[in-house]
Scaffold this motif. Structure first.
Motif, mmCIF file in Angstrom:
data_model
loop_
_atom_site.group_PDB
_atom_site.id
_atom_site.type_symbol
_atom_site.label_atom_id
_atom_site.label_comp_id
_atom_site.label_asym_id
_atom_site.label_seq_id
_atom_site.Cartn_x
_atom_site.Cartn_y
_atom_site.Cartn_z
ATOM 1 N N VAL A 19 0.841 -1.202 0.000
ATOM 2 C CA VAL A 19 0.000 0.000 0.000
ATOM 3 C C VAL A 19 0.876 1.252 0.000
ATOM 4 C CG1 VAL A 19 -1.637 1.364 1.358
ATOM 5 C CG2 VAL A 19 -1.997 -1.085 1.072
ATOM 6 N N ALA A 20 1.928 1.253 0.823
ATOM 7 C CA ALA A 20 2.814 2.419 0.913
ATOM 8 C C ALA A 20 3.543 2.664 -0.402
ATOM 9 C CB ALA A 20 3.815 2.219 2.048
ATOM 10 N N VAL A 21 4.128 1.618 -0.980
ATOM 11 C CA VAL A 21 4.891 1.765 -2.227
ATOM 12 C C VAL A 21 3.967 2.170 -3.375
ATOM 13 C CG1 VAL A 21 6.233 0.537 -3.974
ATOM 14 C CG2 VAL A 21 6.733 0.199 -1.545
ATOM 15 N N PHE A 22 2.831 1.493 -3.492
ATOM 16 C CA PHE A 22 1.894 1.819 -4.570
ATOM 17 C C PHE A 22 1.361 3.239 -4.420
ATOM 18 C CE2 PHE A 22 0.461 -2.807 -5.666
ATOM 19 C CZ PHE A 22 1.725 -3.045 -6.177
ATOM 20 N N SER A 23 1.107 3.663 -3.182
ATOM 21 C CA SER A 23 0.599 5.021 -2.950
ATOM 22 C C SER A 23 1.631 6.059 -3.375
ATOM 23 C CB SER A 23 0.240 5.218 -1.470
ATOM 24 O OG SER A 23 -0.838 4.384 -1.086
ATOM 25 N N ILE A 24 2.887 5.826 -3.030
ATOM 26 C CA ILE A 24 3.952 6.755 -3.432
ATOM 27 C C ILE A 24 4.057 6.818 -4.956
ATOM 28 C CG2 ILE A 24 6.454 7.128 -3.406
ATOM 29 C CD1 ILE A 24 6.454 5.948 -0.568
ATOM 30 N N CYS A 25 3.970 5.658 -5.612
ATOM 31 C CA CYS A 25 4.025 5.622 -7.075
ATOM 32 C C CYS A 25 2.861 6.395 -7.686
ATOM 33 C CB CYS A 25 4.002 4.180 -7.571
ATOM 34 S SG CYS A 25 5.519 3.255 -7.248
#
Length: 529
Positions: free
Chosen positions: A373-379
């Protein structure tokens, strides 16, 4: 005594979360998506097709045309009745579409859960947050079709599951109506919708007769596209590959899918992640909210195998992937922009869920969920920053065009040579992925119509290198000529006739390019040739 303890436990916060886990996850997904999309304020950043589909149309007295219904009937109606009236604040459309996306993953989760198919957090995360899906789920010209299709397909299979479990007629009615809408927004989603209904039916193996609705509506949609194949706006969506080209075509489509989900996807994620980190550091308050919601989502998440068999769930995931790519493999034109590739994420989500919920302990599952969730949100925030930057460049260009070329004067024709398709050179360039407003005539025309407040403006022709345009007769038309110089500035130019051809020259006599007669049209080549 045991029943009383269960009732007391159900009334605790943990009991409520456990009872309504899917509802809480869907709510947190909606909040998370909205925080991401509004990190630059309550705004939407339009791109190419948005300008002629919505913005230019909003200044017209006649906003309905046969084209609206000729390609995707329900999408055309939604354009006219929902999106065009709110072009002044398309952020409202973003809220609506984001709510529909969150509802779609909720209904799909409940449909799988009620059919003993693996359904947990990964299902929502991959479908709603995958970076490769940002174009499909943010860009309104695409999201208004894809999210709507996903929403009605998910609602249909949820109602199908509920009817098969309860036999209540209201669910049968919802299933029938949703099935109709599921096939009328986006052709690539039609086989996915049909595959989903088959999957639910195979898990229940009863009341097979209700499949009459998806069968009839899917067949009707296919017949509609085939009968409309003579219409130029429908042709590429209806022309099937011929037998003699089938082998080459399948290989070409496979190569493109491999490239999109390999090289291009990883390049997109890498570039978007770095941009997203920059935005996150510049907006610490938003970053803290995203982190908090991601933590809450991860804590309430849970992998659920629902007593299903791993091989069966994986097989169904593979079936959904096959359905997602089937349209590209059978149509004669291979074209796989990111929005067309995105539906593969639905089957991928089911496979990821079915595997991870079985191999990861509960605590590790939550940690993996948080990290994704964190990585996808940043992307996704990085992708949004690119849309914002591109929109700023579009606005700047349109202002210059209206100031220098008087583009909002609909009494003259304007030709702009050496136009570009992208404002940037350091990011992926793949089909319509974040293209400049100068990409085509319709987009820049829609933007100038909206900015100038005139629906009659229809006088701007953007000319790229190797473009073919109608016969250009400088002596018989009132036309102003401009070109884009190496610095990206708009400069005046003029045409010098040479037989049936023309040389395009700058004000100081520099050769810009040539217009060469090619049958009933003219081909433009810039001075690099």
């Amino acid at each position: 005594m045991e029943d009383e303890l269960k009732r007391k436990r159900a009334r605790t916060f943990g009991g409520i979360v456990s009872q309504y886990r899917t509802e809480f996850m869907a709510l947190m997904m909606f909040v998370l998506l909205m925080i991401q999309r509004m990190i630059f304020g309550f705004r939407y950043f339009p791109m190419i097709d948005d300008w002629f589909l919505y913005y230019g149309r909003s200044v017209s007295d006649d906003i309905m045309s046969t084209t609206d219904l000729s390609v995707r009937p329900f999408a055309g109606l939604a354009d006219v009745l929902i999106y065009t009236p709110i072009t002044g604040n398309m952020a409202i459309a973003q809220v609506l579409l984001t709510a529909m996306l969150a509802a779609a993953v909720y209904f799909l989760h409940k449909a799988f859960e009620g059919s003993k198919i693996s359904a947990g957090a990964m299902l929502m995360v991959v479908i709603a947050l995958s970076p490769i899906g940002f174009e499909a789920l943010y860009w309104i010209a695409a999201a208004s079709r894809i999210i709507a299709s996903l929403f009605f397909a998910s609602l249909a299979v949820y109602a199908e599951m509920k009817y098969l479990n309860t036999k209540k007629k209201r669910y049968l009615i919802i299933f029938a109506v949703s099935s109709l809408f599921a096939v009328g927004f986006y052709e690539t989603m039609i086989p996915i919708f049909f595959a989903l209904t088959v999957i639910i039916m195979l898990k229940h193996r009863k009341s097979v007769w209700i499949m009459v609705f998806p069968v009839i509506f899917t067949a009707a949609a296919i017949l509609y596209y085939k009968l409309s194949s003579g219409n130029p706006t429908v042709a590429e969506r209806a022309d099937l590959i011929t037998a003699d080209m089938l082998g080459y075509h399948i290989g070409d489509a496979f190569d493109w899918y491999t490239k999109v989900f390999g090289e291009l996807q990883f390049q997109l994620i890498g570039e978007a992640f770095m941009d997203g980190l920059r935005v996150i550091f510049e907006n610490p308050v938003h970053a803290s909210f995203i982190a908090a919601v991601a933590v809450i989502f991860a804590l309430i998440s849970k992998g659920e195998r629902n007593d299903g068999r791993l091989w069966y769930d994986i097989l169904m995931g593979v079936g959904l992937i096959a359905a997602a790519i089937s349209v590209v493999f059978i149509l004669s034109y291979v074209r796989i922009p990111f929005r067309v590739a995105y539906p593969v994420c639905i089957g991928t989500a089911l496979i990821a869920e079915s595997v991870l919920c079985r191999i990861l302990p509960g605590g590790i599952y939550k940690i993996v969920t948080f990290l994704l969730v964190a990585v996808f949100s940043i992307c996704n925030i990085g992708e949004l920053s690119l849309y914002k930057w591109n929109n700023d460049k579009d606005e700047e260009y349109c202002g210059e065009l209206m100031r220098i070329a008087d583009a909002h004067d609909d009494s003259k024709a304007i030709f702009i040579f050496n136009e570009r398709s992208y404002w940037y050179t350091d990011r992926i360039q793949h089909y319509e992925y974040v293209k400049a407003i100068t990409e085509n005539y319709a987009s820049i025309t829609g933007m100038v119509q909206y900015k100038g407040g005139k629906s009659s403006i229809n006088n701007i022709m953007t000319v790229h290198d190797n473009d073919t345009i109608g016969i250009y007769d400088y002596s018989n038309r009132n036309a102003d000529l401009y070109y884009i110089d190496d610095s990206g500035d708009i400069k005046p130019c003029y045409a010098v006739k040479s037989g049936e051809n023309f040389n395009i020259m700058s004000e100081v006599g520099e050769f810009i390019g040539s217009l060469t007669r090619d049958g009933d049209s003219m081909k433009y080549e810039n001075n690099d040739k």
